[in-house]
Design a protein around this motif. Structure first.
Motif, short mmCIF file in Angstrom:
data_model
loop_
_atom_site.label_atom_id
_atom_site.label_comp_id
_atom_site.label_asym_id
_atom_site.label_seq_id
_atom_site.Cartn_x
_atom_site.Cartn_y
_atom_site.Cartn_z
N UNK A 12 0.88 -0.57 0.18
CA UNK A 12 -0.05 0.13 -0.23
C UNK A 12 1.39 1.42 -0.54
N UNK A 13 0.99 1.90 -1.39
CA UNK A 13 1.58 3.01 -1.09
C UNK A 13 1.27 4.33 -0.33
N UNK A 14 0.38 3.91 0.18
CA UNK A 14 -0.26 5.00 1.07
C UNK A 14 -0.37 5.34 2.85
N UNK A 15 0.30 3.56 2.89
CA UNK A 15 0.68 3.59 4.02
C UNK A 15 1.02 4.53 5.14
N UNK A 16 0.41 5.21 5.77
CA UNK A 16 1.10 5.30 7.05
C UNK A 16 2.23 4.44 7.85
N UNK A 17 3.46 5.33 7.23
CA UNK A 17 4.93 4.70 7.82
C UNK A 17 4.58 3.96 9.39
N UNK A 18 3.99 4.49 9.96
CA UNK A 18 3.53 4.17 11.66
C UNK A 18 3.26 3.19 11.71
N UNK A 19 2.72 2.79 10.72
CA UNK A 19 1.38 1.31 10.77
C UNK A 19 2.97 -0.49 10.17
#
Length: 98
Positions: A12-19
């Motif tokens: 997911x290129x839009x995923x929040x990196x904190x995930x």
């Protein structure tokens, strides 16, 4: 010189990196020093690093709830300016993390 050895791809290129922090924490080893920008300055991530007996130098995020234990101390000059150090206590619910 040491290079980055771990990557954490995400479809997911839009995923929040904190995930992805849980995956990152699995790679933290005792006595390592983790250096990062303020996006990685979360209570869970910092606590996870300390639980693994590692250290961090992470730029403070303005939402991090902390209290100074000692005064701010200059540690010298670096290419980008002056480096400062200050022991703090991070408040998390009923627990404190120095």
């Amino acid at each position: 010189m040491r290079l980055a050895v771990d990557i954490f791809p995400c479809e997911d290129g839009h995923a929040q990196e904190r995930r992805l922090f849980a995956q990152v924490l699995e790679t933290v080893e005792t006595k390592q020093l983790w250096i990062a920008d303020r996006n990685m300055c979360t209570l869970d991530f910092l606590s996870g690093i300390l639980q693994r007996k590692a250290s961090f130098a992470i730029r403070e995020h303005q939402n991090l709830p902390w209290t100074a234990i000692k005064e701010l101390k200059s540690c010298g000059q670096v290419e980008g300016g002056e480096l400062w150090e200050q022991p703090i206590e991070i408040q998390r619910g009923e627990q404190s993390k120095p």
